[in-house]
Design a protein around this motif. Structure first.
Motif, short mmCIF file in Angstrom:
data_model
loop_
_atom_site.label_atom_id
_atom_site.label_comp_id
_atom_site.label_asym_id
_atom_site.label_seq_id
_atom_site.Cartn_x
_atom_site.Cartn_y
_atom_site.Cartn_z
N VAL A 227 92.77 -78.84 14.48
CA VAL A 227 93.01 -79.92 13.52
C VAL A 227 93.73 -79.37 12.29
O VAL A 227 93.71 -78.17 12.01
CB VAL A 227 91.69 -80.59 13.08
CG1 VAL A 227 91.02 -81.28 14.27
CG2 VAL A 227 90.72 -79.56 12.47
N ARG A 228 94.36 -80.27 11.54
CA ARG A 228 95.08 -79.85 10.33
C ARG A 228 94.13 -79.34 9.26
O ARG A 228 94.42 -78.36 8.58
CB ARG A 228 95.90 -81.04 9.80
CG ARG A 228 96.63 -80.75 8.47
CD ARG A 228 97.62 -79.62 8.61
NE ARG A 228 98.28 -79.29 7.34
CZ ARG A 228 97.79 -78.44 6.44
NH1 ARG A 228 96.63 -77.84 6.65
NH2 ARG A 228 98.46 -78.20 5.33
N ARG A 229 93.00 -80.01 9.11
CA ARG A 229 92.03 -79.58 8.09
C ARG A 229 90.62 -79.75 8.64
O ARG A 229 90.34 -80.67 9.39
CB ARG A 229 92.17 -80.40 6.82
CG ARG A 229 93.42 -80.10 6.02
CD ARG A 229 93.46 -80.90 4.73
NE ARG A 229 94.63 -80.57 3.94
CZ ARG A 229 95.84 -81.11 4.11
NH1 ARG A 229 96.00 -82.03 5.06
NH2 ARG A 229 96.85 -80.76 3.35
N SER A 230 89.74 -78.84 8.24
CA SER A 230 88.33 -78.93 8.66
C SER A 230 87.42 -78.61 7.48
O SER A 230 86.55 -77.74 7.57
CB SER A 230 88.08 -77.94 9.82
OG SER A 230 88.42 -76.62 9.44
N GLU A 231 87.64 -79.33 6.37
CA GLU A 231 86.85 -79.05 5.16
C GLU A 231 85.36 -79.31 5.36
O GLU A 231 84.52 -78.75 4.65
CB GLU A 231 87.34 -79.92 3.99
CG GLU A 231 88.80 -79.69 3.61
CD GLU A 231 89.67 -80.82 4.11
OE1 GLU A 231 89.36 -81.37 5.19
OE2 GLU A 231 90.66 -81.14 3.42
#
Length: 350
Positions: free
Chosen positions: A15-19
């Protein structure tokens, strides 16, 4: 030499982000899944090795926290490489070849989303001449792409075709970050457009290795490692021919890749222009299926993408889609360090 095989492979959905998750939380489902595929428990693993980068995490010895995903008990023989997980796989393979272990767990992870990975990767450069100039990873890849175009090795439409083929192949990969062909977009650094560059994203992967009959007990069709080698180019970019990759060619030769043709190749070519270099160095003809998973143009979690190439090649052998596969991993600017592995499945019983 002992026969060693990859018997299981697992990866995250990239995924692009996994905050919303930490590295440990991202890694744990992958570790559980890869062990469940073999029926092994943590205590059954003879050796564990990981690959990651403290620069991405922004703190020293961040890999020790990731060990929480493996489990605190029982105590394990463990090692770590500050490299892509493909090099952790190499260390585990050597460990099994020596007979010190019969099984190994290898994992890698990377979260590129918290900062500018283009800038972070400049820390790999020569600290006296190149690093002070802050050329980022895309700018350096663009220099390589332009050198290929000037040498008549490729052109922009050919690079666009590589991007379209890779992302079309990724439509069949549920873990890929980008799926399906899309416009090339504007220039990031000429001559590389958006479509010529890998996506920035987060992800993790893991494989299990086993030796001899243990591998046959754990997997219906093990992916036997017939050879593996890694080599490095000179550190100074100015003394290299960026249109060629002698280290890849030598690693492939030492791994036995040229002994017989391969039918599948998973190439760690984050930029379309680098596939041109690798195809030439590895002598891959038109009959070879290249990056059926979509490759790093579809998902490129830094420090795990190389291990994923080996895992995808092994998975193709497991499911009978390949009989002899080549996997390639790279690290550093412009294909500086290169690892090649050759995997084979046992003949199908008719």
């Amino acid at each position: 030499m002992r026969d060693v095989a990859i018997v299981a492979f697992s990866q995250t959905d990239h995924v692009r982000r996994s905050e919303d998750v930490s590295e440990v939380e991202m890694l744990m489902p992958v570790l559980h899944d890869v062990l469940e595929r073999t029926g092994l428990r943590t205590g059954d693993i003879g050796f564990t090795c990981s690959g990651s980068c403290d620069y991405l995490a922004g703190r020293a010895f961040s890999f020790t926290m990731a060990l929480d995903g493996v489990g605190a008990w029982p105590p394990i023989p463990e090692s770590h490489v500050e490299m892509d997980g493909a090099w952790a796989l190499y260390e585990a393979w050597v460990k099994l070849l020596t007979g010190e272990a019969d099984t190994a767990l290898v994992y890698a992870y990377g979260k590129s989303s918290p900062g500018s990975v283009r800038d972070v990767l400049t820390r790999q450069l020569d600290p006296y001449y190149l690093a002070p100039l802050w050329p980022d990873s895309v700018a350096l890849a663009a220099l390589q792409a332009q050198a290929l175009i000037d040498a008549g090795e490729t052109d922009e439409p050919a690079l666009a075709a590589i991007a379209a083929r890779s992302r079309t192949a990724a439509e069949g990969n549920p873990h890929a970050q980008l799926r399906g062909p899309r416009p090339q977009g504007g220039y990031v650094v000429r001559p590389l457009r958006t479509g010529d560059c890998p996506p920035v994203g987060d992800g993790a992967a893991a494989v299990v290795l086993a030796a001899g009959d243990r591998a046959r007990d754990l997997c219906d069709r093990p992916a036997w490692i017939r050879g593996m080698d890694h080599r490095v180019e000179p550190h100074a970019l100015g003394v290299r021919d960026l249109t060629d990759s002698p280290s890849t060619r030598l690693a492939a030769e030492r791994a036995g890749a040229f002994a017989r043709p391969v039918d599948t190749a998973e190439l760690h070519a984050p930029f379309t222009s680098q596939e041109v270099v690798l195809r030439k160095a590895l002598r891959l003809g038109g009959s070879v299926t290249v990056n059926p998973s979509g490759g790093p143009l579809a998902a490129n979690p830094v420090m795990a993408a190389g291990l994923i190439r080996v895992g995808e090649a092994a998975a193709a052998v497991h499911r009978g889609a390949s009989d002899r596969a080549l996997a390639h991993a790279t690290s550093g600017p412009c294909l500086q360090q290169n690892l090649v592995a050759v995997l084979e499945g046992e003949p199908h019983v008719r």
